[in-house]
Design a protein around this motif. Structure first.
Motif, PDB file in Angstrom:
ATOM      1  N   ARG A   1      43.400  48.532-137.949  1.00  0.00           N
ATOM      2  CA  ARG A   1      43.005  47.953-136.666  1.00  0.00           C
ATOM      3  C   ARG A   1      42.839  49.091-135.657  1.00  0.00           C
ATOM      4  O   ARG A   1      43.670  50.011-135.632  1.00  0.00           O
ATOM      5  CB  ARG A   1      44.083  46.993-136.126  1.00  0.00           C
TER       6      ARG A   1
ATOM      7  N   ASP B   1      41.328  38.630-138.540  1.00  0.00           N
ATOM      8  CA  ASP B   1      42.596  38.731-137.805  1.00  0.00           C
ATOM      9  C   ASP B   1      43.725  39.279-138.674  1.00  0.00           C
ATOM     10  O   ASP B   1      44.896  38.996-138.434  1.00  0.00           O
ATOM     11  CB  ASP B   1      42.988  37.358-137.238  1.00  0.00           C
TER      12      ASP B   1
ATOM     13  N   GLY C   1      52.015  36.642-137.769  1.00  0.00           N
ATOM     14  CA  GLY C   1      52.591  36.911-139.072  1.00  0.00           C
ATOM     15  C   GLY C   1      52.579  35.666-139.937  1.00  0.00           C
ATOM     16  O   GLY C   1      51.773  34.771-139.716  1.00  0.00           O
TER      17      GLY C   1
ATOM     18  N   TRP D   1      59.215  42.335-137.308  1.00  0.00           N
ATOM     19  CA  TRP D   1      58.560  43.591-136.913  1.00  0.00           C
ATOM     20  C   TRP D   1      59.496  44.668-136.402  1.00  0.00           C
ATOM     21  O   TRP D   1      59.062  45.779-136.119  1.00  0.00           O
ATOM     22  CB  TRP D   1      57.478  43.317-135.850  1.00  0.00           C
TER      23      TRP D   1
ATOM     24  N   LEU E   1      47.339  38.316-137.539  1.00  0.00           N
ATOM     25  CA  LEU E   1      47.730  38.679-136.174  1.00  0.00           C
ATOM     26  C   LEU E   1      47.561  37.481-135.240  1.00  0.00           C
ATOM     27  O   LEU E   1      46.572  36.759-135.351  1.00  0.00           O
ATOM     28  CB  LEU E   1      46.860  39.845-135.685  1.00  0.00           C
ATOM     29  N   PRO E   2      48.458  37.312-134.273  1.00  0.00           N
ATOM     30  CA  PRO E   2      49.626  38.159-134.072  1.00  0.00           C
ATOM     31  C   PRO E   2      50.928  37.569-134.602  1.00  0.00           C
ATOM     32  O   PRO E   2      51.978  38.169-134.426  1.00  0.00           O
ATOM     33  CB  PRO E   2      49.695  38.221-132.540  1.00  0.00           C
TER      34      PRO E   2
END
Lengths: 293, 98
Positions: free
Chosen positions: A135, B13, B38, A100, B35-36
């Motif tokens: 989201r 999710d 991956g 990320w 989530l969360p």
């Protein structure tokens, strides 16, 4: 039919969108209050089209910070800078995740001078939800976002963000931003972002915002930070920090933990640079005095 | 008694974003994740088209029809591939059957 696969090479823009959603899910699961800032959190029309962020910025309710940190680290985020070394304002720290990328966690926003917990409550009072990666993510409302973008621009030496967020606002919207800035004690920083800094020459933070707007040497920066430090204790802490090597930044630069010798060598370099800067100023001063005489 | 019809949709999710919502690349592409934790998953080309068809939810027939409309092909030409992909998406947990 094409295969689906793990997207570790996802482009930055996609990674940032998904990362916002990851952080929000972590926050939801632990009752952490936070607001998403900048990048995909910016409401339509407040920034130039095509502008993209390379990292995630969130403002967390300061009293919820510990829970957020625990949550981030539970899924593999690694802290890379702490709040004392992250910036001149000690307002943010960074976490890195191989999937990320960067997440910048802010407990306050540069330019806001009231208590951080109180400031969060003011900004959260009017929050709205924006879909990021499909989201719902809480973000500041338009007035708050205008102020946040202008303050960021002032902190970054002026960016196109201020043009859209301020110059593009109607007079009544600008008035709302000024009122919010007054409530948050951010009048000087706002002034720096919209070209009115000279109205605040007598303010202790004037030099600091002039440094951010116009640039200058490291010595200028430290002099401005000293002037802006509200107490003797804060000034003393700054002097100590000024002479210490930022190990977090050195680690990022080297891509690994610096050795003791490397820290020492960087320390020597900082001292040499400081001496050179002072010598250069002294020489310029002497030249001016010689010319005047 | 009416036959039970399976409906498909994106799992609760999952976060996702398509290239169309970003810069609009030449190849349809969607990036998604559970989530969360991956990891990020990439769907390209017709895989992305099926994902977008799935976004509105529906029976397999409806997903096939939507994907065919988006890709300009006949439903029967792609039905088998769509069914396979939807099954895979359900197996990895990013889509679910109701």
């Amino acid at each position: 039919m094409d295969e689906h696969r793990e997207g570790r090479a996802a482009p930055i823009a996609a990674r940032v969108h998904l990362a916002h959603a990851v952080v929000q899910k972590l926050a939801d699961d632990r009752d952490v209050d936070l607001l998403h800032l900048k990048g995909p959190a910016v409401l339509p029309g407040l920034r130039a089209e095509g502008r993209q962020s390379s990292d995630v910025d969130v403002l967390v309710r300061p009293s919820h910070l510990a829970r957020l940190v625990e949550a981030l680290e539970s899924v593999g985020f690694e802290q890379r800078t702490d709040f004392s070394t992250g910036s001149a304002f000690a307002h943010a720290a960074n976490w890195w995740h191989d999937d990320w990328g960067w997440v910048d966690v802010h407990t306050s926003w540069p330019g806001v001078t009231i208590d951080a917990e109180e400031a969060y409550a003011v900004l959260a009072r009017t929050l709205v939800h924006r879909q990021i990666a499909h989201r719902p993510c809480p973000v500041p409302d338009r007035t708050s976002q205008r102020l946040i973008l202008v303050l960021h621009s002032a902190r970054s030496g002026g960016t196109a963000d201020a043009d859209h967020a301020w110059a593009g606002a109607e007079p009544e919207e600008q008035d709302a931003v000024r009122r919010l800035a007054a409530e948050l004690g951010a009048e000087v920083a706002l002034a720096a972002g919209i070209g009115e800094l000279e109205l605040h020459r007598g303010d202790p933070s004037y030099l600091l915002w002039r440094y951010f707007s116009e640039g200058g040497t490291r010595l200028d920066e430290w002099r401005a930070r000293l002037a802006a430090a509200p107490t003797l204790r804060a000034k003393a802490a700054l002097v100590t920090a000024a002479t210490r090597v930022n190990r977090d930044h050195l680690r990022m630069e080297l891509g690994r933990t610096p050795t003791r010798d490397e820290v020492r060598e960087r320390q020597r370099l900082r001292v040499r640079r400081a001496v050179a800067e002072v010598s250069s100023r002294a020489a310029k001063g002497a030249t001016r005095r010689w010319r005047r005489s | 008694m009416a036959a039970v019809v399976t409906r498909y949709r994106i799992a609760d999710d999952v976060a996702w974003v398509s290239e169309e919502e970003l810069d609009g690349g030449e190849t349809p592409t969607a990036y998604l994740t559970r989530l969360p934790k991956g990891p990020p998953i990439l769907l390209e080309g017709s895989g992305c088209v099926v994902w977008l068809a799935l976004a509105d939810g529906g029976t397999l027939d409806e997903v096939v029809t939507a994907a065919a409309a988006m890709s300009g092909t006949g439903p029967e030409e792609i039905r088998e591939d769509v069914e396979t992909l939807v099954d895979q998406l359900v197996i990895i947990g990013v889509a679910r059957e109701d």
